[in-house]
Design a protein around this motif. Structure first.
Motif: not given
Length: 175
Positions: A11, A94, A97, A160, A163-169
């Motif tokens: 990444v 971050e 994102m 998407r 997914e971003l919300r999950d990744e960024l919590n």
């Protein structure tokens, strides 16, 4: 996190590649310990000096490199000593994102709030108001524009976004 650990992360490699491009990637991927001149980097990496300088400047603009200037007492020439500062890359990723998430949420809302028409011949998309102004005919080719369904696009954006919300919590807050 050490440079080596950061640079092994695909990444982070992709992030650096997006910033400096293929010609600048050898510069970004080979940060020396301590200070180095652009000339030393160009010679060490076998690159054109302008490509090295371009990559260093891009890294500098993104707060991933810094420099200090030294003036030669005799000639008056300036020498730039560069230092790589990759410690903040995870935070910068971050931030990127979060910007992407905000942009996707805005675009999704735009897609939801508008009705679109498409000229299948030209591939031009019009908002309802534009299509109405043109009498529902494409101004380029004169063909009739057809109502365009964008639910698949909105659904892809929603996937998407989640997914971003999950990744960024990040929790979703409905306005």
């Amino acid at each position: 996190m050490a440079f080596e650990d950061l640079l092994e992360d695909p990444v982070i490699q992709k992030y650096l590649h997006e910033l400096v491009g293929p010609k600048g990637m050898p510069v970004a991927a080979a940060p020396p310990d301590g200070e180095v001149t652009d000339e030393e980097l160009a010679e060490e990496l076998g690159l054109e000096l302008n490509d090295v300088r371009r990559a260093l400047f891009i890294l500098y603009e993104n707060d991933l490199a810094s420099y200090r200037r030294l003036r030669d007492e005799d000639s008056g020439w300036l020498t730039y000593l560069w230092t790589f500062e990759y410690d903040e890359i995870p935070e910068k990723l971050e931030e990127e994102m979060h910007r992407l998430l905000d942009g996707l949420e805005e675009r999704r809302q735009y897609e939801r709030d508008n009705e679109f028409y498409l000229c299948e011949n030209c591939g031009i998309r019009f908002e309802f108001g534009e299509a109405m102004e043109f009498g529902f005919q494409c101004p380029e080719c004169g063909n009739q524009v057809e109502s365009m369904e964008n639910t698949r696009l909105v659904a892809a954006m929603e996937t998407r976004i989640e997914e971003l919300r999950d990744e960024l919590n990040v929790e979703h807050v409905e306005a």
